[in-house]
Enzyme design. Structure first.
Site, mmCIF file in Angstrom:
data_model
loop_
_atom_site.group_PDB
_atom_site.id
_atom_site.type_symbol
_atom_site.label_atom_id
_atom_site.label_comp_id
_atom_site.label_asym_id
_atom_site.label_seq_id
_atom_site.Cartn_x
_atom_site.Cartn_y
_atom_site.Cartn_z
ATOM 1 N N GLY A 110 6.335 4.472 2.156
ATOM 2 C CA GLY A 110 7.454 3.675 2.734
ATOM 3 C C GLY A 110 8.135 4.243 3.563
ATOM 4 C CE LYS A 111 9.371 8.065 8.104
ATOM 5 N NZ LYS A 111 8.901 9.085 8.045
ATOM 6 N N GLY A 112 12.293 3.925 5.807
ATOM 7 C CA GLY A 112 13.495 2.923 6.037
ATOM 8 C C GLY A 112 14.271 3.610 7.316
#
Ligand code: NAD
Length: 420
Positions: A110-112
């Site tokens: 994931g990444k934000g």
């Protein structure tokens, strides 16, 4: 392979290119497995309103992309930068699940990010913004769901704020919900140096395969930041001289080897490698093509282009940065017989020690720095060997072999779980 389209389109194009020999659609008809592996599981895009110190309000776009959790909870960093876009966050989340699969750790990807000129905020504004980000995401992150970590412009302080805001929102004290924390709050020894150190470990394995003695060999580093400096230190322990180092402002060189420790102190004090007394200033445009045994791009995406690739003199390239080589350049370097350790392997020391932080938090029992480094080395050497052996057997690049290993691992898990 096209260099047009968004960074996510290019990441997807690259994935499909490397997945081709695996003939997934043919081997798993009716499963839509390729679509599943190239489409995020969940995209969260939201607005963060921040009350500034002067009482005014500013609004920033924010994202969390949960790409794939077939092998474990989503895992990936938070980037607070003015150029953050949803397409970039999607691409970074995509690479994360491949990276965790390459080193065989039980996470997905994931990444934000927040599109914000974060460096221009006051400390109080940074704290309010980061805590708000954690509160909006409180129900979507956690030790068994999605575990954030630092990325560009975020570090132990932001992780501490995130963890405190999450604890206040959920009422639970849980250290393993985020990694990259300060040591006092459950961070792991060895995390700061892990990415550069891990890059050095993989380059040393490649050097052994290529018959290059690291003792007395030369190295060039583009981007003397966290990853670059720890690669220089670790290679220095093996007798390799760092002869060129650069950052966003300048490049310095010393054919006898730069004093890495003195250069670190100089950069920390002045903010740049510029005017380092132990080296001569050089044209930053000549850094990537300087004569050397090891080249470490540790700064930017897409810096090794089709124009630069034919002029590169290094024998081994360790991609500490994410995506430093364009697709055209990848082919040129392969044809020229230059060993390129792909980013998904070369910079995976960071996520490997993040995994160790999560493990230590779950058992609330902490390892020594030596234990952390030894375990990281074992994982990376093992991943390197698996990939190098496959590349040799299939007469292909390390990058092709790394993607194939990662994709096969995720596909097995995905098919065992069944359609989502
Ligand atoms: P950092 O900010 O500590 O260092 C980056 C360095 O690159 C800085 O010194 C900066 O001045 C320099 N730089 C920027 N533009 C440049 C240019 N045009 N030419 C030369 N140098 C330039 O960042 P970092 O944590 O070391 O990350 C570097 C790269 O490694 C990024 O691509 C990042 O995504 C990747 N990476 C880092 C980690 C980690 O744990 N730190 C993990 C995985 C991947």
């Amino acid at each position: 392979m096209s260099t047009n389209g968004s960074v996510f389109d290019r990441a997807k194009g690259l994935f499909l290119h490397y997945a081709k020999p695996l003939k997934l659609d043919e081997r798993h008809p009716g499963t839509k497995i390729l679509e599943r592996l190239t489409t995020p599981d969940k995209i969260m895009a939201f607005r963060l309103s921040l009350q500034m110190d002067d009482g005014s309000v500013q609004v920033f776009p924010a994202y969390r992309v949960q790409f794939n959790d077939d092998l474990g909870p989503y895992k990936g960093g938070l980037r607070f930068h003015p150029q953050v876009t949803l397409e970039e966050v999607k691409a970074l989340a995509f690479w994360m699940y491949l990276k965790t699969a390459v080193v065989n750790i039980p996470f997905g990807g994931g990444k934000g990010g927040i599109t914000v000129d974060y460096k221009s905020l006051s400390t109080a504004e940074k704290e309010r913004l980061t805590k708000k980000f954690a509160i909006v995401l409180a129900n979507d992150i956690g030790e068994n769901t999605d575990i954030p970590a630092p990325d560009v412009n975020t570090g132990p302080q932001e992780m501490a704020w995130m963890s405190h805001a999450w604890r206040m929102s959920t009422g639970q004290y849980n250290r393993a919900m985020i990694t990259g924390k300060p040591l006092d709050l459950g961070g792991s020894l060895g995390r700061t140096e892990a990415t550069g150190h891990g890059c050095a470990i993989t380059m040393l394995e490649a050097a052994r395969d290529a018959g290059i003695d690291p003792n007395g060999a030369t190295m060039v580093i583009q981007g003397f930041g966290n990853a670059g400096r720890y690669a220089a230190i670790e290679m220095g322990h093996q007798g390799t001289k760092t002869i060129v180092a650069s950052d966003s402002r300048a490049a310095v060189h010393n054919p006898d080897g730069l004093d890495v420790q003195a250069l670190i102190e100089h950069k920390d004090k002045t903010g740049s490698v510029a005017n380092f007394p132990g080296g001569k200033t050089m044209d930053p445009n000549g850094v990537l093509t300087a004569e050397c045994d090891f080249l470490v791009p540790a700064a930017l995406e897409d810096c090794i282009t089709a124009e630069i690739a034919p002029k590169i003199q290094a024998k081994i390239i360790g991609e500490a940065a994410n995506g430093p080589t364009t697709q055209d350049a990848i082919h040129i370097l392969y044809e020229r017989g230059i060993t390129v350790i792909p980013d998904v392997l070369a910079n995976s020391g960071g996520v490997t020690v993040s995994y160790f932080e999560w493990v230590q938090n779950r058992q609330e029992y902490y390892w020594t720095r030596e234990e952390v480094i030894d375990r990281m080395r074992a994982r990376l050497v093992n991943a390197y060997r698996e990939i190098a052996d496959r590349a040799k057997a299939e007469d292909t690049s390390l990058r092709q072999a790394a993607y194939e290993n990662a994709i096969e691992r995720v596909v097995r898990a995905a098919l065992e779980r069944g359609a989502q």
